[in-house]
Enzyme design. Sequence first.
Site, PDB file in Angstrom:
ATOM      1  N   CYS A  14      15.163   6.785   2.304  1.00 30.38           N
ATOM      2  CA  CYS A  14      14.360   5.878   3.162  1.00 30.38           C
ATOM      3  C   CYS A  14      15.598   5.054   3.788  1.00 30.38           C
ATOM      4  O   CYS A  14      16.581   5.512   4.257  1.00 30.38           O
ATOM      5  CB  CYS A  14      13.481   4.851   2.216  1.00 30.38           C
ATOM      6  SG  CYS A  14      14.212   4.083   1.018  1.00 30.38           S
ATOM      7  N   ASN A  63       0.893  -1.123  -0.034  1.00 26.72           N
ATOM      8  CA  ASN A  63      -0.126  -0.053   0.117  1.00 26.72           C
ATOM      9  C   ASN A  63       0.860   1.267  -0.099  1.00 26.72           C
ATOM     10  O   ASN A  63       1.219   1.839   1.130  1.00 26.72           O
ATOM     11  CB  ASN A  63      -1.020   0.202   1.310  1.00 26.72           C
ATOM     12  CG  ASN A  63      -1.717   1.515   1.199  1.00 26.72           C
ATOM     13  OD1 ASN A  63      -2.088   1.856   0.371  1.00 26.72           O
ATOM     14  ND2 ASN A  63      -2.112   1.593   2.423  1.00 26.72           N
TER      15      ASN A  63
END
Length: 173
Positions: A130, A105
Amino acid sequence: MCRTLEGVATVDHHVDVSSTVVVPANSSDDLNLIPPLNFAMVDNGIFRSGFPDSANFSFLQTLNLSSIIYLCPEPYPEGNTEFLKSNGIKLFQFGIESHKEPFVNIPEDAIREALRIVLDARNHPVLIHCNRGKHRTGCLVGCLRKLQRWCLSSVFDEYQRFAAAKARVSDQS
């Protein structure tokens, strides 16, 4: 005769250079410029990487960053926050969870907002990161590439280069 070129001693053509030792003209601190994992330039003023740590701070200072886009939900570590404050770097955090297939998602609204920040030259130079600089960073950079009208095969090739064996079909879609 010796001259300096970009901080490295070089020797004129009269001398046998096979036995010449090249010595940096600057201090040993300049040798400690360590980029973060998966570091690369994406475009003028836009960089990508994995999570930087204190060993990377000297390198990051050379980029004169204005902003960092952090794509993870975990709080930014205190040491990194202090580095940002002391260097006048803005932090934009998008708490995109790390997902493994088949439970994926990637929130489109977060990617759209992160793209707005990347595209705003007032935030440049900007570093996107990240944890490892692979999946979440790859998705954001891939979306940027689509806006730059890259063909999908080139977008996927770039994603694969950073994700390597851990490439996810769901990220690419």
